[in-house]
Design a protein around this motif. Structure first.
Motif, PDB file in Angstrom:
ATOM      1  N   ASN A  29       0.845  -1.191   0.000  1.00 21.87           N
ATOM      2  CA  ASN A  29       0.000   0.000   0.000  1.00 21.87           C
ATOM      3  C   ASN A  29       0.882   1.244   0.000  1.00 21.87           C
ATOM      4  OD1 ASN A  29       0.819   0.237   2.716  1.00 21.87           O
ATOM      5  ND2 ASN A  29      -1.161   1.051   3.296  1.00 21.87           N
ATOM      6  N   SER A  30       0.267   2.399   0.177  1.00 18.66           N
ATOM      7  CA  SER A  30       1.007   3.661   0.108  1.00 18.66           C
ATOM      8  C   SER A  30       2.030   3.829   1.230  1.00 18.66           C
ATOM      9  CB  SER A  30       0.024   4.840   0.125  1.00 18.66           C
ATOM     10  OG  SER A  30      -0.723   4.838   1.329  1.00 18.66           O
ATOM     11  N   SER A  31       1.916   3.023   2.290  1.00 15.82           N
ATOM     12  CA  SER A  31       2.887   3.067   3.394  1.00 15.82           C
ATOM     13  C   SER A  31       3.780   1.834   3.402  1.00 15.82           C
ATOM     14  CB  SER A  31       2.158   3.186   4.731  1.00 15.82           C
ATOM     15  OG  SER A  31       1.479   4.416   4.804  1.00 15.82           O
ATOM     16  N   PHE A  32       3.810   1.118   2.297  1.00 11.01           N
ATOM     17  CA  PHE A  32       4.664  -0.055   2.106  1.00 11.01           C
ATOM     18  C   PHE A  32       4.291  -1.232   2.996  1.00 11.01           C
ATOM     19  CE2 PHE A  32       7.091   3.687   0.857  1.00 11.01           C
ATOM     20  CZ  PHE A  32       7.265   3.398  -0.487  1.00 11.01           C
ATOM     21  N   ILE A  33       3.018  -1.341   3.335  1.00 11.05           N
ATOM     22  CA  ILE A  33       2.536  -2.517   4.057  1.00 11.05           C
ATOM     23  C   ILE A  33       2.228  -3.586   3.016  1.00 11.05           C
ATOM     24  CG2 ILE A  33       0.664  -3.454   5.472  1.00 11.05           C
ATOM     25  CD1 ILE A  33       0.513  -0.634   6.764  1.00 11.05           C
ATOM     26  N   ARG A  34       2.760  -4.768   3.218  1.00  9.55           N
ATOM     27  CA  ARG A  34       2.580  -5.875   2.295  1.00  9.55           C
ATOM     28  C   ARG A  34       1.094  -6.241   2.192  1.00  9.55           C
ATOM     29  NH1 ARG A  34       1.187 -10.669   2.861  1.00  9.55           N
ATOM     30  NH2 ARG A  34       1.974 -12.457   1.797  1.00  9.55           N
ATOM     31  N   CYS A  35       0.618  -6.391   0.965  1.00  8.06           N
ATOM     32  CA  CYS A  35      -0.779  -6.742   0.729  1.00  8.06           C
ATOM     33  C   CYS A  35      -0.857  -7.861  -0.306  1.00  8.06           C
ATOM     34  CB  CYS A  35      -1.564  -5.520   0.235  1.00  8.06           C
ATOM     35  SG  CYS A  35      -1.675  -4.190   1.450  1.00  8.06           S
ATOM     36  N   ASP A  36      -1.932  -8.641  -0.227  1.00 11.85           N
ATOM     37  CA  ASP A  36      -2.105  -9.767  -1.137  1.00 11.85           C
ATOM     38  C   ASP A  36      -3.018  -9.448  -2.308  1.00 11.85           C
ATOM     39  OD1 ASP A  36      -0.456 -11.527   0.342  1.00 11.85           O
ATOM     40  OD2 ASP A  36      -2.077 -11.854   1.764  1.00 11.85           O
ATOM     41  N   SER A  37      -3.684  -8.297  -2.286  1.00 10.87           N
ATOM     42  CA  SER A  37      -4.590  -7.939  -3.380  1.00 10.87           C
ATOM     43  C   SER A  37      -4.789  -6.430  -3.400  1.00 10.87           C
ATOM     44  CB  SER A  37      -5.946  -8.626  -3.202  1.00 10.87           C
ATOM     45  OG  SER A  37      -6.638  -8.059  -2.103  1.00 10.87           O
ATOM     46  N   SER A  38      -5.338  -5.941  -4.487  1.00  5.10           N
ATOM     47  CA  SER A  38      -5.636  -4.507  -4.566  1.00  5.10           C
ATOM     48  C   SER A  38      -6.720  -4.133  -3.553  1.00  5.10           C
ATOM     49  CB  SER A  38      -6.067  -4.126  -5.981  1.00  5.10           C
ATOM     50  OG  SER A  38      -7.213  -4.857  -6.369  1.00  5.10           O
ATOM     51  N   TYR A  39      -7.585  -5.068  -3.221  1.00  2.00           N
ATOM     52  CA  TYR A  39      -8.599  -4.796  -2.188  1.00  2.00           C
ATOM     53  C   TYR A  39      -7.933  -4.606  -0.825  1.00  2.00           C
ATOM     54  CZ  TYR A  39     -12.009  -6.418  -5.657  1.00  2.00           C
ATOM     55  OH  TYR A  39     -12.768  -6.578  -6.786  1.00  2.00           O
ATOM     56  N   GLU A  40      -6.944  -5.419  -0.508  1.00  3.85           N
ATOM     57  CA  GLU A  40      -6.215  -5.234   0.746  1.00  3.85           C
ATOM     58  C   GLU A  40      -5.479  -3.898   0.765  1.00  3.85           C
ATOM     59  OE1 GLU A  40      -3.691  -8.315   2.232  1.00  3.85           O
ATOM     60  OE2 GLU A  40      -5.218  -9.861   1.972  1.00  3.85           O
ATOM     61  N   VAL A  41      -4.942  -3.488  -0.377  1.00  8.43           N
ATOM     62  CA  VAL A  41      -4.290  -2.176  -0.472  1.00  8.43           C
ATOM     63  C   VAL A  41      -5.289  -1.086  -0.091  1.00  8.43           C
ATOM     64  CG1 VAL A  41      -3.311  -0.474  -2.072  1.00  8.43           C
ATOM     65  CG2 VAL A  41      -2.567  -2.864  -2.186  1.00  8.43           C
ATOM     66  N   ALA A  42      -6.486  -1.170  -0.636  1.00  7.56           N
ATOM     67  CA  ALA A  42      -7.512  -0.161  -0.340  1.00  7.56           C
ATOM     68  C   ALA A  42      -7.856  -0.148   1.149  1.00  7.56           C
ATOM     69  CB  ALA A  42      -8.757  -0.423  -1.186  1.00  7.56           C
ATOM     70  N   MET A  43      -8.011  -1.328   1.754  1.00 10.41           N
ATOM     71  CA  MET A  43      -8.338  -1.398   3.183  1.00 10.41           C
ATOM     72  C   MET A  43      -7.189  -0.852   4.024  1.00 10.41           C
ATOM     73  SD  MET A  43     -10.395  -2.028   5.685  1.00 10.41           S
ATOM     74  CE  MET A  43     -11.744  -3.080   5.155  1.00 10.41           C
ATOM     75  N   ALA A  44      -5.961  -1.220   3.716  1.00 12.19           N
ATOM     76  CA  ALA A  44      -4.808  -0.721   4.476  1.00 12.19           C
ATOM     77  C   ALA A  44      -4.719   0.800   4.365  1.00 12.19           C
ATOM     78  CB  ALA A  44      -3.518  -1.378   3.986  1.00 12.19           C
ATOM     79  N   ASN A  45      -4.936   1.331   3.182  1.00 11.93           N
ATOM     80  CA  ASN A  45      -4.903   2.788   3.005  1.00 11.93           C
ATOM     81  C   ASN A  45      -6.004   3.457   3.822  1.00 11.93           C
ATOM     82  OD1 ASN A  45      -2.677   2.713   1.338  1.00 11.93           O
ATOM     83  ND2 ASN A  45      -3.864   2.763  -0.550  1.00 11.93           N
ATOM     84  N   ARG A  46      -7.176   2.841   3.867  1.00 10.43           N
ATOM     85  CA  ARG A  46      -8.272   3.410   4.673  1.00 10.43           C
ATOM     86  C   ARG A  46      -7.893   3.412   6.149  1.00 10.43           C
ATOM     87  NH1 ARG A  46     -14.496   1.287   5.665  1.00 10.43           N
ATOM     88  NH2 ARG A  46     -14.849   2.657   7.448  1.00 10.43           N
ATOM     89  N   LEU A  47      -7.371   2.289   6.650  1.00 10.91           N
ATOM     90  CA  LEU A  47      -7.007   2.213   8.065  1.00 10.91           C
ATOM     91  C   LEU A  47      -5.978   3.286   8.426  1.00 10.91           C
ATOM     92  CD1 LEU A  47      -6.788  -1.670   8.439  1.00 10.91           C
ATOM     93  CD2 LEU A  47      -8.622  -0.168   9.265  1.00 10.91           C
ATOM     94  N   ILE A  48      -5.031   3.512   7.544  1.00  9.81           N
ATOM     95  CA  ILE A  48      -4.023   4.543   7.791  1.00  9.81           C
ATOM     96  C   ILE A  48      -4.650   5.928   7.731  1.00  9.81           C
ATOM     97  CG2 ILE A  48      -1.962   5.632   6.803  1.00  9.81           C
ATOM     98  CD1 ILE A  48      -1.087   2.711   6.087  1.00  9.81           C
TER      99      ILE A  48
END
Length: 129
Positions: A29-48
């Protein structure tokens, strides 16, 4: 990205240059958290963006039955977050049902996002004071 590089040897203008010898890519994601899908990227970005405290488990710890996509750590009880994005896969759906039963038996709070539902429709628990 992880790259293995080597310095070239020889004479002339190519001496001492760097060359990529091997390369591996990982979705983050935008903070370099490892993700398994583009959906996880979106969720990680939201949490941040919402300044939530969370972790991204990378492997099962001893005694764990599930490996949630994320875990909120700012709630009174840690809250699992599952992003179910492969609904066309029978094996994936069976594991989804199994995980839901495990969370229910253990009374583990769990937030689910099932795309293509809008991420904004997912209600996260309020952070503990």
């Amino acid at each position: 990205m992880l790259a293995v590089i080597e310095r070239t040897v020889g004479k002339g203008e190519k001496e001492g240059n760097f060359r990529i010898f091997d390369l591996a890519l990982q979705l983050c994601n935008s903070s370099f958290i490892r993700c398994d899908s583009s959906y996880e990227v979106a969720m990680a970005n939201r949490l941040i963006a919402e300044r939530r405290r969370f972790k991204k488990p990378l492997r099962l710890a001893p005694g764990d039955d599930t490996l949630p996509d994320f875990q909120l750590t700012d709630t009174s009880t840690p809250t699992a977050i599952e992003v179910y994005g492969m609904l066309g896969n029978a094996q994936y759906l069976a594991r989804k049902t199994q995980k839901q039963a495990i969370y229910a038996r253990a009374a583990t709070p769990c937030v689910e996002w099932i795309p293509p539902a809008a991420l904004e429709s997912v209600r996260l628990p309020v952070a503990a004071p």
